[in-house]
Enzyme design. Sequence first.
Site, PDB file in Angstrom:
ATOM      1  N   SER A  54       4.988  30.585  41.329  1.00 58.85           N
ATOM      2  CA  SER A  54       4.522  29.239  41.655  1.00 58.85           C
ATOM      3  C   SER A  54       5.488  28.256  41.018  1.00 58.85           C
ATOM      4  CB  SER A  54       3.123  29.030  41.064  1.00 58.85           C
ATOM      5  OG  SER A  54       2.731  27.666  41.129  1.00 58.85           O
TER       6      SER A  54
ATOM      7  N   TYR B  76      -3.401  29.951  34.525  1.00 56.32           N
ATOM      8  CA  TYR B  76      -2.535  30.073  35.714  1.00 56.32           C
ATOM      9  C   TYR B  76      -1.072  29.842  35.333  1.00 56.32           C
ATOM     10  CZ  TYR B  76      -1.156  29.365  40.637  1.00 56.32           C
ATOM     11  OH  TYR B  76      -0.557  29.459  41.877  1.00 56.32           O
TER      12      TYR B  76
HETATM   13  P1  NAD Z   1      -5.734  32.639  48.885  1.00 61.40           P
HETATM   14  O1  NAD Z   1      -6.944  32.379  48.053  1.00 61.40           O
HETATM   15  O2  NAD Z   1      -5.695  32.147  50.297  1.00 61.40           O
HETATM   16  O3  NAD Z   1      -5.361  34.189  48.897  1.00 61.40           O
HETATM   17  C1  NAD Z   1      -5.481  34.983  47.748  1.00 61.40           C
HETATM   18  C2  NAD Z   1      -5.509  36.432  48.167  1.00 61.40           C
HETATM   19  O4  NAD Z   1      -5.731  37.231  46.985  1.00 61.40           O
HETATM   20  C3  NAD Z   1      -6.648  36.758  49.141  1.00 61.40           C
HETATM   21  O5  NAD Z   1      -6.213  37.701  50.088  1.00 61.40           O
HETATM   22  C4  NAD Z   1      -7.695  37.385  48.230  1.00 61.40           C
HETATM   23  O6  NAD Z   1      -8.582  38.261  48.908  1.00 61.40           O
HETATM   24  C5  NAD Z   1      -6.782  38.138  47.268  1.00 61.40           C
HETATM   25  N1  NAD Z   1      -7.497  38.561  46.057  1.00 61.40           N
HETATM   26  C6  NAD Z   1      -8.342  37.836  45.279  1.00 61.40           C
HETATM   27  N2  NAD Z   1      -8.852  38.617  44.308  1.00 61.40           N
HETATM   28  C7  NAD Z   1      -8.305  39.848  44.476  1.00 61.40           C
HETATM   29  C8  NAD Z   1      -8.441  41.084  43.799  1.00 61.40           C
HETATM   30  N3  NAD Z   1      -9.249  41.207  42.731  1.00 61.40           N
HETATM   31  N4  NAD Z   1      -7.743  42.152  44.239  1.00 61.40           N
HETATM   32  C9  NAD Z   1      -6.931  42.051  45.321  1.00 61.40           C
HETATM   33  N5  NAD Z   1      -6.756  40.902  46.002  1.00 61.40           N
HETATM   34  C10 NAD Z   1      -7.442  39.821  45.577  1.00 61.40           C
HETATM   35  O7  NAD Z   1      -4.533  32.000  48.029  1.00 61.40           O
HETATM   36  P2  NAD Z   1      -3.035  31.572  48.414  1.00 61.40           P
HETATM   37  O8  NAD Z   1      -2.946  30.104  48.272  1.00 61.40           O
HETATM   38  O9  NAD Z   1      -2.596  32.202  49.672  1.00 61.40           O
HETATM   39  O10 NAD Z   1      -2.241  32.193  47.162  1.00 61.40           O
HETATM   40  C11 NAD Z   1      -1.461  33.368  47.249  1.00 61.40           C
HETATM   41  C12 NAD Z   1      -0.504  33.405  46.065  1.00 61.40           C
HETATM   42  O11 NAD Z   1       0.356  32.255  46.129  1.00 61.40           O
HETATM   43  C13 NAD Z   1      -1.215  33.341  44.710  1.00 61.40           C
HETATM   44  O12 NAD Z   1      -0.565  34.180  43.789  1.00 61.40           O
HETATM   45  C14 NAD Z   1      -1.041  31.883  44.307  1.00 61.40           C
HETATM   46  O13 NAD Z   1      -1.071  31.709  42.916  1.00 61.40           O
HETATM   47  C15 NAD Z   1       0.332  31.590  44.892  1.00 61.40           C
HETATM   48  N6  NAD Z   1       0.596  30.167  45.087  1.00 61.40           N
HETATM   49  C16 NAD Z   1      -0.160  29.433  45.952  1.00 61.40           C
HETATM   50  C17 NAD Z   1       0.124  28.098  46.114  1.00 61.40           C
HETATM   51  C18 NAD Z   1      -0.635  27.238  47.060  1.00 61.40           C
HETATM   52  O14 NAD Z   1      -0.423  26.016  47.051  1.00 61.40           O
HETATM   53  N7  NAD Z   1      -1.507  27.761  47.910  1.00 61.40           N
HETATM   54  C19 NAD Z   1       1.175  27.500  45.388  1.00 61.40           C
HETATM   55  C20 NAD Z   1       1.910  28.284  44.510  1.00 61.40           C
HETATM   56  C21 NAD Z   1       1.623  29.626  44.373  1.00 61.40           C
END
Ligand code: NAD
Length: 276
Positions: free
Chosen positions: A158, A171
Amino acid sequence: MTSFMTPAGLAAGTTRLLEGRVAIVTGSTSGIGLGIAEALAAAGAAVALNGLGAAGTIAETCERIGRTHDVPVRYDPADLMQADEAAAMVERTRRALGQVDILVNNAGIQHVAPIEDFPPEQWDQVLALNLSAVFHATRAAIGPMTRRGWGRIVNIASAHGLIASPFKSAYVAAKHGVVGLTKVAALEVAESGVTCNAVCPGYVWTPLVAGQVAAQARAHGLSEEAVVRDVFMAEQPTRRFATVEEIAATVVFLCSPGAASITGTALPVDGGWTAH
Ligand code: NAD
């Protein structure tokens, strides 16, 4: 010289650069991970999806991606909060699809609170999924990759792996940890044909961010539009969310032959946020 261009790929009008590769994308039932799984399948890789969700929806997603891109797709139910589940997921994938060539550690959760009020159990959960699961999956996959002389590990960190914001202690700590772990893994296997990189997205519109926007709107008595404009986009100079497709394209590039010399990096895809 190895070429991954296949007749099937040419016929489809694409290069299918990852034809024959086997990929795991953790947390790919939703958001960024789902987009990455789709993009890897479009590039020709067999894909193991993983994450939480309703069984019927997940089965439909696997069927749709497999049919659209003509690749094997399976779902692995590992709960990556459990330390031993990551290795079990790698082993199940190897038996079902073949040796794992590409590991995308994407699963993640967020919890927002001042340190003084931060529930210790939330700290443990964020660290378990966002950092420890990356270690456990990497530990299980990296040895066979190095012995075969090819592999790609891409960790979805991130912008918060590079800089901090208040109220996101677990985080930010976990994502900084992921960037450090990425560098260590890259150095350990640098001569083997295996690369390890972190992708550092800024804000991307997914269920994870939608939840944060809704929570801030409630907490401050603001509209969600105001929270997006004045809080989230205040950080991101492009003044728009990065798209899932942009993150996925970056991952596919890092998995491509052209990225073979890129390793140990933390690549921002953040609309200029960390250029501040
Ligand atoms: P999201 O909530 O849409 O997806 C998260 C995924 O993780 C889902 O498929 C969920 O089922 C899975 N998950 C949750 N708990 C779990 C577990 N115990 N075991 C296995 N899988 C599990 O979130 P996102 O926004 O798509 O985020 C994905 C990644 O990107 C994360 O690591 C997040 O920190 C990172 N990220 C997101 C953003 C953003 O703005 N959305 C920015 C920077 C980084």
